[in-house]
Write an enzyme that holds these catalytic residues in place. Structure first.
Site, PDB file in Angstrom:
ATOM      1  N   ASP A 182       0.852  -1.183   0.000  1.00  0.00           N
ATOM      2  CA  ASP A 182       0.000   0.000   0.000  1.00  0.00           C
ATOM      3  C   ASP A 182       0.898   1.246   0.000  1.00  0.00           C
ATOM      4  O   ASP A 182       1.801   1.351   0.831  1.00  0.00           O
ATOM      5  CB  ASP A 182      -0.865  -0.053   1.278  1.00  0.00           C
ATOM      6  CG  ASP A 182      -1.999   0.936   1.278  1.00  0.00           C
ATOM      7  OD1 ASP A 182      -2.386   1.404   0.191  1.00  0.00           O
ATOM      8  OD2 ASP A 182      -2.522   1.218   2.383  1.00  0.00           O
TER       9      ASP A 182
ATOM     10  N   ASP B 100      -8.836   0.484   6.453  1.00  0.00           N
ATOM     11  CA  ASP B 100      -7.794   0.338   7.470  1.00  0.00           C
ATOM     12  C   ASP B 100      -8.286   0.868   8.811  1.00  0.00           C
ATOM     13  O   ASP B 100      -8.319   0.159   9.815  1.00  0.00           O
ATOM     14  CB  ASP B 100      -6.526   1.085   6.994  1.00  0.00           C
ATOM     15  CG  ASP B 100      -5.328   0.852   7.905  1.00  0.00           C
ATOM     16  OD1 ASP B 100      -5.447   0.088   8.881  1.00  0.00           O
ATOM     17  OD2 ASP B 100      -4.261   1.433   7.660  1.00  0.00           O
TER      18      ASP B 100
HETATM   19 ZN   LIG Z   1      -4.423   4.988   0.849  1.00  0.00          ZN
END
Ligand SMILES: [Zn+2]
Length: 332
Positions: free
Chosen positions: A94, A279
């Site tokens: 990421d 997240d």
């Molecule tokens: Zn991101």
């Protein structure tokens, strides 16, 4: 050099093609800890969903890059042990910010990487993404690039303001970089404070903030320019208010934390959006369960006692996202 194929991982190519066609999105959950990894795998296996396990630069600094890679390998074996003979698990970087970081991940077994040159001038973003694509494609590793800038804070990625993706740039960008998917900016944002109170309205009944809607007009314009091309949404936690309330009730302080409403993510999942990054919601679910447990059991000190409900709470959240928001269940 370790190929992800030896580890039982898959790249995003086939799963994105199916997701775009099928009108659903693949969950991309970040992980740093064993408990998150276990919860992600359990949720994916129980719902028969493909899943992207993603690692940020901050996660690599926190947990160690080698350990995370072995955890992903362990995730594949764990999924099989849980009764899923052919799990579809992607190990994704990421927000890779340099060619070297992307190469390092590819060389150690990642099946997908993101190169985020979105803060660079347009031509430099293209040059960097193309360099990563040229390297990655030699090993059948898929690449996500980004055009447009998201606001918010996520690990080491932060920006005070957002710049929506310009639809007129997406054809040129995707063709010249050769990227496999494109992260766009249409009003999602990183972190648990996606919008300032000034950007929101307030629900008169609950007093809670109501965020501004996503720019679906821009998304639809991009879809028209790039029919069937996989689109990615970052910063797409919904910041569940029950978790925020639990955190605040048991000693936390998260005033006015606000995310993207799930109805909007559900709508986006039906479009060319085929990867949705979540997240903060996992962080909130974990913290809420731990705060509650420790407040109610002040004499307990075995981490397993409070990490178990934390893991359960994350798993519940992951299943909810898969089944009720992204629609990736039963797609193995
Ligand atoms: Zn991101």
């Amino acid at each position: 050099m370790v190929s992800y194929k030896e580890l039982g991982l898959v790249n995003t190519k086939e799963m994105f093609a199916k997701a775009v066609k099928g009108g659903y999105a693949i969950p991309a959950f970040n992980f740093n800890t064993m408990e998150q990894m276990q919860a992600i795998v359990q949720a994916a296996v129980e719902t028969k969903s493909p899943v992207i396990m993603q690692v940020s630069k901050g996660a690599r600094n926190y947990a160690n890059a080698t350990i995370l890679r072995y955890m992903a390998q362990g995730a594949v074996e764990y999924a099989k042990e849980l009764g899923c003979p052919n799990p579809q698990i992607v190990l994704h970087l990421d927000h890779g910010d340099t060619f070297e970081l992307c190469k390092d991940c590819i060389d150690m077994g990642f099946s997908s990487v993101m190169i985020d040159g979105s803060s660079l001038p347009y031509e430099e973003n293209i040059a960097l993404a193309k360099k990563v694509v040229d390297y990655a494609h030699q090993y059948d590793v898929t690449v996500e690039a980004e055009l447009g800038v998201l606001a918010g804070v996520e690990d080491e990625v932060s920006s005070a303001v957002s710049h929506y993706t310009k639809p007129e740039e997406v054809i040129d960008f995707s063709q010249r970089t050769g990227c496999d998917s494109l992260a766009i900016s249409i009003g999602t944002s990183h972190g648990a404070y996606k919008f300032t109170p000034a950007q929101c309205t307030r629900d008169p009944k609950t007093g809670k903030l109501v965020p501004p809607p996503l720019a679906f007009d821009i998304l639809h314009e991009i879809e028209k320019k790039l029919p069937g091309f996989p689109i990615v949404l970052h910063g797409s936690s919904s910041v569940p208010q029950d978790e925020v309330d639990t955190i605040n009730k048991f000693g936390g302080k998260l005033p006015d934390a606000v995310g993207i409403p799930e109805e909007q993510l559900r709508e986006a999942s039906k479009s060319a959006v085929c990867k949705i990054n979540i997240d903060s919601d996992s962080r909130l679910a974990m913290t809420a369960a731990i705060r509650k447990y420790l407040a109610e059991n002040p004499s307990h000190f075995d981490p397993r006692q409070y990490l178990k409900p934390a893991r359960e709470n994350m798993k519940k959240m992951y299943i909810h996202k898969i089944v009720n928001v992204l629609g990736s269940n039963d797609k193995l």
